[in-house]
Design a protein around this motif. Structure first.
Motif, PDB file in Angstrom:
ATOM      1  N   ALA A  54       0.841  -1.197   0.000  1.00 39.61           N
ATOM      2  CA  ALA A  54       0.000   0.000   0.000  1.00 39.61           C
ATOM      3  C   ALA A  54       0.873   1.243   0.000  1.00 39.61           C
ATOM      4  O   ALA A  54       1.968   1.263   0.583  1.00 39.61           O
ATOM      5  N   LEU A  55       0.380   2.299  -0.658  1.00 35.99           N
ATOM      6  CA  LEU A  55       1.100   3.570  -0.703  1.00 35.99           C
ATOM      7  C   LEU A  55       0.217   4.651  -0.087  1.00 35.99           C
ATOM      8  O   LEU A  55      -0.965   4.767  -0.424  1.00 35.99           O
ATOM      9  N   LEU A  56       0.794   5.440   0.803  1.00 41.84           N
ATOM     10  CA  LEU A  56       0.062   6.465   1.538  1.00 41.84           C
ATOM     11  C   LEU A  56       0.689   7.829   1.257  1.00 41.84           C
ATOM     12  O   LEU A  56       1.890   8.022   1.460  1.00 41.84           O
ATOM     13  N   THR A  57      -0.142   8.754   0.788  1.00 48.19           N
ATOM     14  CA  THR A  57       0.304  10.125   0.539  1.00 48.19           C
ATOM     15  C   THR A  57      -0.293  11.010   1.621  1.00 48.19           C
ATOM     16  O   THR A  57      -1.498  11.253   1.648  1.00 48.19           O
ATOM     17  N   HIS A  58       0.559  11.484   2.542  1.00 43.66           N
ATOM     18  CA  HIS A  58       0.118  12.247   3.703  1.00 43.66           C
ATOM     19  C   HIS A  58       0.202  13.749   3.424  1.00 43.66           C
ATOM     20  O   HIS A  58       1.224  14.233   2.912  1.00 43.66           O
ATOM     21  N   PHE A  59      -0.842  14.468   3.814  1.00 43.26           N
ATOM     22  CA  PHE A  59      -0.900  15.915   3.586  1.00 43.26           C
ATOM     23  C   PHE A  59      -0.830  16.673   4.920  1.00 43.26           C
ATOM     24  O   PHE A  59      -1.050  16.097   5.997  1.00 43.26           O
ATOM     25  N   ASP A  60      -0.547  17.967   4.810  1.00 45.99           N
ATOM     26  CA  ASP A  60      -0.280  18.781   5.995  1.00 45.99           C
ATOM     27  C   ASP A  60      -1.513  19.103   6.823  1.00 45.99           C
ATOM     28  O   ASP A  60      -1.393  19.645   7.921  1.00 45.99           O
ATOM     29  N   HIS A  61      -2.710  18.775   6.331  1.00 48.91           N
ATOM     30  CA  HIS A  61      -3.913  19.101   7.101  1.00 48.91           C
ATOM     31  C   HIS A  61      -4.531  17.863   7.754  1.00 48.91           C
ATOM     32  O   HIS A  61      -5.687  17.881   8.165  1.00 48.91           O
ATOM     33  N   GLY A  62      -3.726  16.791   7.849  1.00 44.35           N
ATOM     34  CA  GLY A  62      -4.182  15.610   8.580  1.00 44.35           C
ATOM     35  C   GLY A  62      -5.016  14.637   7.771  1.00 44.35           C
ATOM     36  O   GLY A  62      -5.739  13.818   8.356  1.00 44.35           O
ATOM     37  N   TRP A  63      -4.919  14.678   6.446  1.00 39.40           N
ATOM     38  CA  TRP A  63      -5.630  13.741   5.583  1.00 39.40           C
ATOM     39  C   TRP A  63      -4.624  12.974   4.722  1.00 39.40           C
ATOM     40  O   TRP A  63      -3.534  13.475   4.423  1.00 39.40           O
ATOM     41  N   THR A  64      -5.007  11.762   4.348  1.00 28.72           N
ATOM     42  CA  THR A  64      -4.129  10.864   3.610  1.00 28.72           C
ATOM     43  C   THR A  64      -4.889  10.215   2.463  1.00 28.72           C
ATOM     44  O   THR A  64      -6.059   9.826   2.622  1.00 28.72           O
ATOM     45  N   ILE A  65      -4.222  10.074   1.325  1.00 30.04           N
ATOM     46  CA  ILE A  65      -4.771   9.292   0.212  1.00 30.04           C
ATOM     47  C   ILE A  65      -4.124   7.911   0.254  1.00 30.04           C
ATOM     48  O   ILE A  65      -2.896   7.776   0.195  1.00 30.04           O
ATOM     49  N   TYR A  66      -4.960   6.902   0.384  1.00 29.19           N
ATOM     50  CA  TYR A  66      -4.518   5.501   0.393  1.00 29.19           C
ATOM     51  C   TYR A  66      -4.699   4.912  -1.001  1.00 29.19           C
ATOM     52  O   TYR A  66      -5.727   5.125  -1.655  1.00 29.19           O
ATOM     53  N   SER A  67      -3.699   4.172  -1.471  1.00 29.22           N
ATOM     54  CA  SER A  67      -3.840   3.483  -2.748  1.00 29.22           C
ATOM     55  C   SER A  67      -3.138   2.133  -2.683  1.00 29.22           C
ATOM     56  O   SER A  67      -2.138   1.957  -1.983  1.00 29.22           O
ATOM     57  N   SER A 110      -8.668   5.317  -1.638  1.00 29.60           N
ATOM     58  CA  SER A 110      -9.601   5.875  -0.659  1.00 29.60           C
ATOM     59  C   SER A 110      -8.951   7.037   0.067  1.00 29.60           C
ATOM     60  O   SER A 110      -7.741   7.249  -0.012  1.00 29.60           O
ATOM     61  N   VAL A 111      -9.768   7.802   0.775  1.00 29.12           N
ATOM     62  CA  VAL A 111      -9.317   8.987   1.498  1.00 29.12           C
ATOM     63  C   VAL A 111      -9.587   8.773   2.981  1.00 29.12           C
ATOM     64  O   VAL A 111     -10.695   8.364   3.369  1.00 29.12           O
TER      65      VAL A 111
END
Length: 283
Positions: A54-67, A110-111
């Motif tokens: 799985a790859l997780l892209t983490h953003f500065d406002h506390g949300w992540t895109i999972y793929s 997913s988000v």
């Protein structure tokens, strides 16, 4: 399906163009996700992480895109506005001022709130990541001895992501060959020496594949094959996809079998199945 090393290398490439940069546009192809594009617009990517496949892209406002790439997903990195020439379906597009990270053909995106990722149905069940720099062979040995894993055949266990995250089909074949173990054996039947060799092989071949872009053959053998003008595909593996070819160690022909509906390659001379009367620990 890409395995842990391939996903980590993709994450490294994505991180080079996303980490620390503001994303000007995020586009989701799947209709239920499209409204999330506004959530990420103008936000900075803090970190690109992998957990197994799985790859997780983490953003500065506390949300992540999972793929998760599943069987057919593939990531591309390109200059902004320069899409690759492909017939694949674009599923996720992350655009910065200069580059784009593009995910094609993946079916699982997913988000999530970053602090709720431990509730993700896949991530919550994962074992240790095989490419975690803090993972030690002794930890793998301890896992092999746990009751939930000790009685399972290695051929099936080495595809179970709750055991070790990131293992897959080619790594399974290559690791068991390097350890000299038949896939029908169980951890409970192995000697201490065999357990240690299996644990070290698991760690070494996973890391080698990551560092070399997919080559699991020992470096000396890979160099020798390259000097003999062998293609990348011909010098990658010791047994995987080498059915009918001679084993590098003993000369016996490599065979293919199916375990857990997946193909597995082995040398029946180097990886002898235990005799019925010797299937006890230490024999």
């Amino acid at each position: 399906m890409p395995e842990g090393p391939e996903i980590r290398r993709a994450a490294d490439e994505i991180a080079q163009v996303l980490e620390g940069r503001v994303v000007e546009r995020v586009s989701f192809a799947h209709p239920p996700l499209r409204h999330h594009g506004k959530r990420f617009k103008g936000r900075r990517v803090e970190h690109v992480e992998t957990r197994g496949k799985a790859l997780l892209t983490h953003f500065d406002h506390g949300w992540t895109i999972y793929s998760h790439n599943q069987l057919y997903g593939v990531w591309h990195v390109a200059k902004r506005g320069s899409l690759p020439d492909t017939k694949r379906s674009l599923r996720l597009r992350l655009t910065t001022a200069s580059h784009e990270a593009l995910l094609y053909s993946a079916s699982e995106i997913s988000v999530w709130r970053t602090d709720e990722l431990d509730q993700h149905p896949f991530l919550s069940r994962l074992g240790p990541d095989i490419l975690n720099e803090n993972l030690e062979w002794r930890t793998i040995t301890a896992l092999l001895e746990e009751p939930r894993f000790a009685g399972r055949q290695l051929g099936a266990l080495y595809l179970d992501q709750t055991f070790l995250a990131g293992l897959g089909n080619y790594l399974r074949s290559e690791i068991l060959f390097a350890a000299g173990l038949h896939p029908s054996m169980t951890p409970s039947e192995l000697t201490r020496g065999q357990l240690g060799r299996l644990a070290r092989s698991t760690l070494d071949l996973s890391r080698r594949s990551y560092l070399t872009g997919g080559i699991t053959n020992p470096p000396a053998r890979a160099r020798k094959l390259e000097a003999a003008d062998a293609s990348f595909g011909q010098r990658r593996f010791a047994v995987f996809e080498r059915e009918g070819l001679a084993c590098y160690e003993c000369g016996v022909r490599i065979e293919r079998i199916d375990i857990s509906t997946r193909r597995l390659y082995l040398c029946k001379q180097c990886q002898q199945a235990p005799n019925a009367g010797a299937r006890q620990r230490g024999l």
